[in-house]
Design a protein around this motif. Structure first.
Motif: not given
Length: 162
Positions: A30-42, A85-90, A111-119
């Protein structure tokens, strides 16, 4: 009737408490931006795997939020993780690498271990088998599906407080 209810409870018991979602290939993130997950900071601390866990997440800067994870068992660092967590396109992607306490890498050099955004869902962010849940401003849960040595998979909950 009583036996039918008991059978239904056992049939659905594995789904109770399920807090992670697997990414379906062929379905876009889904479309998302870093502002959607900024509450994780800390700076978060908790307990797991018989030790003390710590995660430090930076606020969004550039196109990512970086983090470091540390597991300390018997006063010795057992594991580090480094990632972002990196912005990748939209959309967003969670990427990480594992290290032993002496900083030798688990994954191959490139190599990295990658986790795609689901929801995105209110106070939860679902990556592939990896979920962040905001309880309040000073507490979060992270749920991760971990593969065991015997090949089975188990969902592990990390509870963190600032």
């Amino acid at each position: 009737m009583k036996w039918i209810l008991i059978l239904l409870l056992f049939a659905y018991a594995p789904s109770f408490g399920q807090n992670t979602i697997s990414f379906s290939n062929g379905k876009p993130s889904p479309k998302a931006s870093l502002s959607d997950v900024s509450w994780i900071a800390g700076h978060w601390k908790g307990e797991a795997f018989g030790g003390i866990t710590e995660e430090i997440w930076s606020p969004p800067l550039g196109d990512s939020m970086m983090f470091v994870f540390k597991l300390v068992v018997d006063d010795k660092v057992a594991i580090y993780e480094l990632g972002h967590i990196r912005q990748e396109g939209e959309t967003l992607i969670l990427q990480l690498r594992h290290f032993n306490g002496n900083l030798t890498a688990w994954e191959e050099k490139e190599k990295t271990v990658d986790f795609k955004l689901v929801k995105l869902d209110g106070n939860r962010v679902y990556f592939d088998d990896f979920t962040f849940e905001k309880i309040n401003d000073s507490e979060i849960n992270i749920y991760v599906v971990i593969e065991q040595e015997n090949g089975s998979k188990e969902e592990v909950k990390f509870n963190y407080k600032k």
